[in-house]
Motif scaffolding. Structure first.
Motif, PDB file in Angstrom:
ATOM      1  N   ARG A 121      -6.503   9.980  -0.105  1.00  0.00           N
ATOM      2  CA  ARG A 121      -6.588  10.935  -1.207  1.00  0.00           C
ATOM      3  C   ARG A 121      -6.259  10.248  -2.529  1.00  0.00           C
ATOM      4  NH1 ARG A 121      -3.330  13.751  -4.487  1.00  0.00           N
ATOM      5  NH2 ARG A 121      -3.716  15.962  -4.905  1.00  0.00           N
ATOM      6  N   CYS A 122      -5.256   9.372  -2.483  1.00  0.00           N
ATOM      7  CA  CYS A 122      -4.817   8.703  -3.710  1.00  0.00           C
ATOM      8  C   CYS A 122      -5.773   7.600  -4.131  1.00  0.00           C
ATOM      9  CB  CYS A 122      -3.425   8.092  -3.507  1.00  0.00           C
ATOM     10  SG  CYS A 122      -2.144   9.311  -3.146  1.00  0.00           S
ATOM     11  N   GLY A 123      -6.512   7.069  -3.169  1.00  0.00           N
ATOM     12  CA  GLY A 123      -7.365   5.911  -3.488  1.00  0.00           C
ATOM     13  C   GLY A 123      -8.707   6.288  -4.041  1.00  0.00           C
TER      14      GLY A 123
ATOM     15  N   HIS B 114      -2.236   7.330   6.224  1.00  0.00           N
ATOM     16  CA  HIS B 114      -3.554   6.925   5.742  1.00  0.00           C
ATOM     17  C   HIS B 114      -4.317   8.091   5.119  1.00  0.00           C
ATOM     18  CE1 HIS B 114      -4.318   8.434   9.811  1.00  0.00           C
ATOM     19  NE2 HIS B 114      -5.516   8.762   9.395  1.00  0.00           N
TER      20      HIS B 114
ATOM     21  N   GLY C  40       6.480  11.323  -4.766  1.00  0.00           N
ATOM     22  CA  GLY C  40       5.055  11.420  -4.453  1.00  0.00           C
ATOM     23  C   GLY C  40       4.689  12.739  -3.797  1.00  0.00           C
TER      24      GLY C  40
ATOM     25  N   GLY D   7       1.013   4.024  -3.007  1.00  0.00           N
ATOM     26  CA  GLY D   7       0.658   5.419  -2.765  1.00  0.00           C
ATOM     27  C   GLY D   7       1.796   6.394  -2.968  1.00  0.00           C
TER      28      GLY D   7
ATOM     29  N   TRP E  71      -3.001  10.549   3.323  1.00  0.00           N
ATOM     30  CA  TRP E  71      -2.501  10.674   1.958  1.00  0.00           C
ATOM     31  C   TRP E  71      -3.021   9.547   1.077  1.00  0.00           C
ATOM     32  CZ3 TRP E  71      -0.452  13.776  -1.492  1.00  0.00           C
ATOM     33  CH2 TRP E  71       0.147  13.219  -2.623  1.00  0.00           C
ATOM     34  N   LEU E  72      -2.991   8.318   1.578  1.00  0.00           N
ATOM     35  CA  LEU E  72      -3.432   7.163   0.787  1.00  0.00           C
ATOM     36  C   LEU E  72      -4.914   7.250   0.478  1.00  0.00           C
ATOM     37  CD1 LEU E  72      -1.405   4.299   2.470  1.00  0.00           C
ATOM     38  CD2 LEU E  72      -0.884   5.542   0.363  1.00  0.00           C
TER      39      LEU E  72
ATOM     40  N   ASP F 218       0.833  -1.211   0.000  1.00  0.00           N
ATOM     41  CA  ASP F 218       0.000   0.000   0.000  1.00  0.00           C
ATOM     42  C   ASP F 218       0.865   1.259   0.000  1.00  0.00           C
ATOM     43  OD1 ASP F 218      -2.344  -1.419   0.012  1.00  0.00           O
ATOM     44  OD2 ASP F 218      -2.675  -1.258   2.181  1.00  0.00           O
ATOM     45  N   LEU F 219       1.937   1.254   0.779  1.00  0.00           N
ATOM     46  CA  LEU F 219       2.825   2.420   0.847  1.00  0.00           C
ATOM     47  C   LEU F 219       3.526   2.660  -0.485  1.00  0.00           C
ATOM     48  CD1 LEU F 219       4.398   1.814   4.373  1.00  0.00           C
ATOM     49  CD2 LEU F 219       2.720   3.567   3.766  1.00  0.00           C
TER      50      LEU F 219
ATOM     51  N   LEU G  70       4.640   6.550  -1.367  1.00  0.00           N
ATOM     52  CA  LEU G  70       5.311   6.940  -0.134  1.00  0.00           C
ATOM     53  C   LEU G  70       6.626   6.204   0.078  1.00  0.00           C
ATOM     54  CD1 LEU G  70       2.236   7.068   2.278  1.00  0.00           C
ATOM     55  CD2 LEU G  70       3.355   8.973   1.096  1.00  0.00           C
TER      56      LEU G  70
END
Length: 412
Positions: A410-412, A405, A90, A63, A407-408, A59-60, A65
């Motif tokens: 937002r990306c998801g 989480h 990123g 995203g 930031w992720l 996941d990191l 990161l």
């Protein structure tokens, strides 16, 4: 995914998923590791299962990161694991600084690399707060465009100001700018990228410039130095106090106003309303005046001051010695009170540390009670004059690392 329940101070209840906890845990470990850890290293270090670590790391990476790097060749048998690093492609933080005679902007990526830097020299005492913040917004827009061109996404911004900052980013008092009760967020309310927040992260944080510079120095400085006094020397003089690796803000968040410690109680009048303040003897204007460099072009005189000191000009060296002595008196008082072993000269003091350090050291050695068996180190800032802007950008980056989480999501 299962979850834990956390009660807020108000008694409300919210759900904090284990995924959020694990994302922050693993990203924090990757950020703090002295070398790129592997997934197996993280599992052994945290006690999480390898499957959990692998899923969270994926996941990191997805995203933007974290990135994987090829392993270092090793002598023993077996296939070496790939290492994990913070990604430089990123999210990024935008740091902005308002000082008396300049504005600055800095973009820092998640890996800590400076990707954009702009300094604009201007005497901001001649402008209103609204005009000044309009120029800040222009610098922010330019930084954003450059970040976009590099494939970076600004995740937030922090603004460093030379004054007392209250709740909600209101500058209560910045005497050298002539600001009083300036609601900075309200004046910037229609200015992207200073209003476009990642959900869960603030769009703009306003803080004292010495505090942000001290935090920048803490995270970019020498390993093992977790207690120090950071002094930012511009027209005004501010200080950031770091104790046990944490910025000390005081009970109301306004600690560090070392520039208004009196070194000559019945001395020169100060803009703050007092007399004999350190700023009147060791501030940039005071040094320039003592060196005989009168006039209104402060940025030009500051550059000339350094050049004349390098050439050994007697009047300039005498002015720096006088300033260093006054600074040493104030520093000694702080060291006696807080038992610090390191003093960092930053801002405009950083390029002048070669001449300021000896008189500061002499006064500290003479006035600090424990100096004979516990010497105090006086050194220039690792980040030099850029510490406040870099520290401001770094504060945004550290919020992302603490709450990946957001930031992720937002990306998801």
């Amino acid at each position: 995914m299962s979850s834990s329940v956390v009660s807020t101070p108000a008694g409300a209840v919210r759900q904090t998923s284990l995924r959020e906890i694990n994302l922050a845990l693993l990203l924090g470990r990757i950020a703090a590791a002295p070398r790129p850890p592997s997934r197996a290293d993280l599992a052994a270090d945290t006690g999480l299962t390898r499957a959990t670590v692998s899923a969270v790391v994926d996941d990191l990476i997805g995203g933007g990161l974290v990135t994987e790097v090829d392993p270092t060749p090793r002598a023993r048998a077996g296939r070496p694991a790939r290492g994990l690093l913070l990604a430089g492609h990123g999210p990024a933080g935008l740091g902005l600084e308002v000082n008396v005679d300049y504005l600055a902007a800095c973009v820092l990526d998640l890996a800590g690399a400076v990707r954009h830097r702009t300094v604009r020299r201007v005497d901001l005492r001649l402008l209103s707060p609204g005009e000044t913040l309009g120029l800040v917004a222009e610098l922010a827009a330019r930084a954003r465009a450059d970040a976009d061109d590099q494939g970076l996404t600004l995740a937030g911004a922090a603004l460093a100001v030379p004054g007392l900052v209250g709740a909600g980013g209101v500058v209560r008092l910045a005497p050298n700018l002539g600001w009083r009760e300036v609601d900075v967020p309200a004046l910037l309310a229609t200015r992207p990228p200073l209003t476009e927040a990642v959900p869960g992260l603030p769009a703009l944080v306003v803080d004292n410039e010495a505090n942000l510079a001290a935090l920048g120095e803490l995270h970019a400085g020498r390993a093992g130095v977790t207690d120090f006094l950071y002094i930012s020397g511009e027209v005004g003089i501010g200080a950031g106090i770091v104790l046990d690796g944490t910025l000390y803000r005081g009970g109301r968040g306004w600690s560090g106003e070392i520039g208004h410690l009196p070194v000559h109680p019945e001395g020169r009048p100060c803009r703050c309303g007092g007399r004999g303040c350190l700023e009147q003897y060791a501030g940039q204007e005071a040094i320039i005046g003592a060196a005989g460099l009168g006039g209104d072009d402060l940025p030009a005189h500051a550059a000339r001051l350094h050049r004349l000191a390098d050439e050994g000009d007697p009047a300039t060296l005498a002015a720096l010695a006088e300033a260093g002595t006054a600074l040493g008196v104030a520093v000694a008082g702080v060291v006696n009170l807080l038992d610090l072993d390191t003093v960092v000269l930053g801002g405009g003091y950083a390029p002048l540390a070669r001449w300021l350090s000896p008189p500061v050291t002499a006064e500290v050695s003479r006035r600090v009670l424990t100096a004979a068996w516990a010497p105090v180190t006086i050194r220039p800032a690792v980040l030099g004059a850029d510490a406040a802007a870099v520290g401001a950008a770094g504060s945004v980056v550290r919020r992302i690392i603490a709450r990946p989480h957001a930031w992720l999501a937002r990306c998801g």
